[in-house]
Write a protein that holds these residues in place. Structure first.
Motif, PDB file in Angstrom:
ATOM      1  N   ILE A   1       2.304   4.690  -1.059  1.00 16.86           N
ATOM      2  CA  ILE A   1       1.483   4.362   0.227  1.00 16.86           C
ATOM      3  C   ILE A   1       0.156   3.537   0.206  1.00 16.86           C
ATOM      4  O   ILE A   1      -0.558   3.994  -0.862  1.00 16.86           O
ATOM      5  CB  ILE A   1       1.328   5.352   1.170  1.00 16.86           C
ATOM      6  CG1 ILE A   1       2.498   6.112   1.518  1.00 16.86           C
ATOM      7  CG2 ILE A   1       0.773   4.910   2.571  1.00 16.86           C
ATOM      8  CD1 ILE A   1       2.478   7.563   2.364  1.00 16.86           C
TER       9      ILE A   1
ATOM     10  N   THR B   1      -3.127   2.201   1.549  1.00 21.69           N
ATOM     11  CA  THR B   1      -4.019   2.179   2.875  1.00 21.69           C
ATOM     12  C   THR B   1      -5.118   1.582   2.656  1.00 21.69           C
ATOM     13  O   THR B   1      -5.450   1.017   1.607  1.00 21.69           O
ATOM     14  CB  THR B   1      -4.393   3.906   3.144  1.00 21.69           C
ATOM     15  OG1 THR B   1      -4.986   4.357   1.924  1.00 21.69           O
ATOM     16  CG2 THR B   1      -3.193   4.701   3.111  1.00 21.69           C
ATOM     17  N   ASP B   2      -6.057   1.625   3.799  1.00 27.19           N
ATOM     18  CA  ASP B   2      -7.322   0.972   3.770  1.00 27.19           C
ATOM     19  C   ASP B   2      -8.517   2.130   3.556  1.00 27.19           C
ATOM     20  O   ASP B   2      -8.050   3.281   3.120  1.00 27.19           O
ATOM     21  CB  ASP B   2      -7.726   0.229   5.076  1.00 27.19           C
ATOM     22  CG  ASP B   2      -7.865   1.127   6.292  1.00 27.19           C
ATOM     23  OD1 ASP B   2      -7.682   2.576   6.155  1.00 27.19           O
ATOM     24  OD2 ASP B   2      -7.688   0.421   7.200  1.00 27.19           O
TER      25      ASP B   2
ATOM     26  N   PRO C   1      -2.641   3.195   6.965  1.00 26.60           N
ATOM     27  CA  PRO C   1      -1.822   2.171   6.257  1.00 26.60           C
ATOM     28  C   PRO C   1      -1.851   0.818   6.532  1.00 26.60           C
ATOM     29  O   PRO C   1      -2.219   0.469   7.521  1.00 26.60           O
ATOM     30  CB  PRO C   1      -0.416   2.696   6.642  1.00 26.60           C
ATOM     31  CG  PRO C   1      -0.497   3.589   8.142  1.00 26.60           C
ATOM     32  CD  PRO C   1      -1.745   4.059   7.971  1.00 26.60           C
ATOM     33  N   ILE C   2      -1.413   0.003   5.397  1.00 27.08           N
ATOM     34  CA  ILE C   2      -1.651  -1.426   5.456  1.00 27.08           C
ATOM     35  C   ILE C   2      -0.165  -2.114   5.533  1.00 27.08           C
ATOM     36  O   ILE C   2       0.328  -2.037   4.113  1.00 27.08           O
ATOM     37  CB  ILE C   2      -2.632  -1.921   4.493  1.00 27.08           C
ATOM     38  CG1 ILE C   2      -3.844  -1.472   4.594  1.00 27.08           C
ATOM     39  CG2 ILE C   2      -2.738  -3.439   4.647  1.00 27.08           C
ATOM     40  CD1 ILE C   2      -4.603  -2.064   3.597  1.00 27.08           C
ATOM     41  N   PRO C   3       0.343  -2.609   6.343  1.00 24.56           N
ATOM     42  CA  PRO C   3       1.848  -3.217   6.298  1.00 24.56           C
ATOM     43  C   PRO C   3       1.558  -4.661   5.579  1.00 24.56           C
ATOM     44  O   PRO C   3       0.498  -5.398   6.043  1.00 24.56           O
ATOM     45  CB  PRO C   3       2.158  -3.438   7.621  1.00 24.56           C
ATOM     46  CG  PRO C   3       1.119  -3.311   8.657  1.00 24.56           C
ATOM     47  CD  PRO C   3       0.098  -2.521   7.885  1.00 24.56           C
TER      48      PRO C   3
ATOM     49  N   THR D   1       4.821  -3.585   1.376  1.00 27.80           N
ATOM     50  CA  THR D   1       4.813  -2.553   2.054  1.00 27.80           C
ATOM     51  C   THR D   1       5.273  -2.629   3.535  1.00 27.80           C
ATOM     52  O   THR D   1       5.207  -3.765   4.142  1.00 27.80           O
ATOM     53  CB  THR D   1       3.225  -1.969   2.285  1.00 27.80           C
ATOM     54  OG1 THR D   1       2.381  -3.124   2.926  1.00 27.80           O
ATOM     55  CG2 THR D   1       2.757  -1.778   0.835  1.00 27.80           C
TER      56      THR D   1
ATOM     57  N   GLY E   1       3.020   1.403   5.483  1.00 28.21           N
ATOM     58  CA  GLY E   1       2.298   1.091   4.381  1.00 28.21           C
ATOM     59  C   GLY E   1       2.869   1.709   2.898  1.00 28.21           C
ATOM     60  O   GLY E   1       2.337   1.636   1.813  1.00 28.21           O
TER      61      GLY E   1
ATOM     62  N   TYR F   1      -3.647  -8.457  -0.788  1.00 29.83           N
ATOM     63  CA  TYR F   1      -3.750  -8.520   0.572  1.00 29.83           C
ATOM     64  C   TYR F   1      -4.714  -9.392   1.116  1.00 29.83           C
ATOM     65  O   TYR F   1      -5.981  -9.165   0.703  1.00 29.83           O
ATOM     66  CB  TYR F   1      -3.442  -7.156   1.545  1.00 29.83           C
ATOM     67  CG  TYR F   1      -3.094  -7.219   2.987  1.00 29.83           C
ATOM     68  CD1 TYR F   1      -1.843  -7.877   3.396  1.00 29.83           C
ATOM     69  CD2 TYR F   1      -4.052  -6.962   3.803  1.00 29.83           C
ATOM     70  CE1 TYR F   1      -1.737  -7.909   4.544  1.00 29.83           C
ATOM     71  CE2 TYR F   1      -3.682  -6.966   5.293  1.00 29.83           C
ATOM     72  CZ  TYR F   1      -2.546  -7.381   5.565  1.00 29.83           C
ATOM     73  OH  TYR F   1      -1.993  -7.584   7.025  1.00 29.83           O
TER      74      TYR F   1
ATOM     75  N   SER G   1      -5.709   2.804  -2.349  1.00 31.86           N
ATOM     76  CA  SER G   1      -6.624   2.563  -1.310  1.00 31.86           C
ATOM     77  C   SER G   1      -7.472   0.979  -1.506  1.00 31.86           C
ATOM     78  O   SER G   1      -8.048   0.928  -2.409  1.00 31.86           O
ATOM     79  CB  SER G   1      -7.565   3.455  -1.109  1.00 31.86           C
ATOM     80  OG  SER G   1      -8.523   3.364   0.101  1.00 31.86           O
TER      81      SER G   1
END
Length: 502
Positions: free
Chosen positions: A313, A315-316, A321-323, A338, A342, A358, A376
């Motif tokens: 996964i 995430t920030d 979560p970051i898609p 993702t 995410g 990203y 992250s």
């Protein structure tokens, strides 16, 4: 004529003195790093007075030439050291390979024997067919004699054809056995003509001596990575943690019954002193700018060549979560993105690094070290537009990105060289340095150059843990038993995977 004879003898003598017979060596010790290994070989030589050249052959073709070291010279001196690749030599074969190849030879002999039998049977059939006519124009054949001949031909031809069929079946069985053995040889990566390394050393001595040379060098295509077995018998008992090493090598030379040392060091890591740029906290006004220079992340992850699929996964910094994050195998166009949660999953296809990118976030590059990799991403902010007030009064500039620890360098104590030495539960010796550990394995091991994994248990721990149950019926109907371990940093473990939790 005398001059020609003298010249012939001189050339012959010169050719014999330059064609040195290779000197036998044996591997005594191997230090396996997380990426690479150091090989220690020994050789017994008789050194005459003057200059002598020695050749050590059938070595790994993956030797790092700059790492070659030779000791045990006594009063002799080294004039030159050369390393090269021999593309036409034959590598030593293991007992298993020789046994399989002997089986193939025996089966081929059996096939040839059956072929000879079949040829003999076919010649007999030909003789019978060529002499099947009985009697002549002047002599009639009685019915009784005709029946006897017919009976003989029928029985004999039938028997011969049965014998030919039996031999053909045996040939088929022998060929099938050869095919199976050849598949096994493919697993061993057997090749009669392989690349091998050769080290040529020119020594000079003023006296005759017997030397026990020690030859050390580093090789690629070897290493180890940690695996952890975690077991729990009861919820009111400590966790049992088994620290294991998965050792592999495909250096082109077998390690037979050698002493192993596992090191957490990586000799291929950049050993230059880093320059850490400080980050200063300032009051920011609408007329000033803020340049963010983030310190370099140090994940201490090492490439694991046996990971086939990586999932996790992204995430920030807040954990959301970051898609849509792009994840590529470095150096290729193979990648995935993702999903809404995410999550991602990607086949490694022999890649060594994954690149996460990203829009609006810093790009990260990680070695493929684990089948589950969560990451992250940090926002890429080049300018802050808000005024941040940190408190009243003034504040001096402080270095907030790095730390410095002092080491007593007095000659009396030599603390910077001092190492703590103890033992594991298996009786193996642990040497702890400032930045790495060494595990001297007491039991000798044989590791063949086929890339297969050899599992070595390093240590065992009993770890106190607090257990709790977790359930989320809306998402998952299962009940999960979780264990929380505290102060795990004291065990100085490397990043790795766990195999199971019982």
């Amino acid at each position: 004529m005398k001059n020609l004879l003298f010249l012939f003898l001189f050339v012959t003598t010169f050719s014999f003195s330059t064609n040195q017979k290779p000197t036998a060596t044996s591997i005594n010790e191997v230090t396996v790093y997380v990426n690479g290994a150091q090989i220690t070989r020994t050789a017994k030589i008789s050194l005459p007075i003057g200059t002598t050249t020695f050749k050590f052959d059938k070595l790994s073709p993956n030797i790092q030439e700059s790492s070659i070291q030779i000791s045990g010279l006594k009063s002799a001196s080294v004039l030159s050291i050369n390393y090269g690749i021999n593309y036409f030599s034959k590598q030593n074969k293991s007992e298993d390979i020789e046994a399989l190849q002997s089986q193939i030879t025996l089966l081929n002999d059996n096939i040839q024997f059956e072929n000879d039998l079949i040829s003999g049977y076919e010649e007999e059939l030909k003789v019978i067919h060529d002499n099947r006519h009985i009697g002549n124009e002047n002599q009639a054949v009685t019915l009784e004699k005709l029946q006897q001949f017919a009976d003989y031909y029928r029985k004999r031809i039938t028997k011969i054809k049965n014998l030919i069929h039996a031999s053909s079946k045996k040939k088929l069985e022998f060929n099938e056995q050869i095919t199976e053995i050849q598949k096994q040889l493919i697993e061993f990566n057997v090749d009669d003509k392989v690349q091998t390394g050769e080290i040529t050393v020119k020594l000079n001595s003023n006296q005759v001596s017997q030397l026990n040379l020690i030859i050390k060098y580093n090789v690629d295509n070897a290493g180890w990575f940690p695996i952890y077995d975690i077991k729990a018998d009861k919820i009111n008992a400590p966790l049992q943690l088994a620290y294991k090493a998965h050792v592999y090598q495909s250096t082109g030379s077998d390690w037979n019954n050698v002493k192993l040392i596992l090191s957490t060091n990586d000799p291929n890591t950049n050993n230059e002193k880093p320059e850490v740029n400080p980050k200063y906290l300032n009051f920011i006004s609408r007329y000033s700018t803020y340049n963010s220079t983030r310190a370099t992340k140090n994940y201490n992850y090492k490439y694991n060549p046996f990971i086939q699929t990586v999932s996790g996964i992204v995430t920030d910094e807040s954990g959301s979560p970051i898609p849509g994050v792009n994840i590529l195998i470095k150096g290729t166009s193979n990648g995935v993105t993702t999903d809404f949660d995410g999550k991602y999953s990607i086949r490694t296809n022999g890649g060594k690094e994954l690149v996460y990118s990203y829009l609006g976030y810093k790009t990260e590059s990680l070695p493929i070290h684990s089948s589950i990799t969560n990451l992250s991403l940090q926002e890429d902010v080049s300018m802050l537009e808000e005024v941040v007030v940190v408190g009243y009064g003034t504040q001096d500039k402080r270095n907030t990105t790095g730390s410095v620890s002092s080491i007593n360098m007095e000659s009396k104590s030599n603390n910077y060289q001092k190492k703590e030495e103890n033992q594991t539960t298996n009786g193996d010796i642990i040497e702890e340095g400032i930045t790495n550990q060494r595990f001297e394995i007491k039991k000798p091991y044989t590791i063949q150059t086929n890339g297969d994994i050899t599992v070595i248990e390093i240590d065992k721990y009993l770890i106190s843990a607090s257990f709790s149950y977790f359930t989320a019926p809306i998402i998952n109907e299962n009940v999960f038993l979780t264990a929380k371990m505290g102060d795990w940093e004291q065990y100085n473990l490397l990043p790795g995977e766990y195999q199971h939790l019982l």
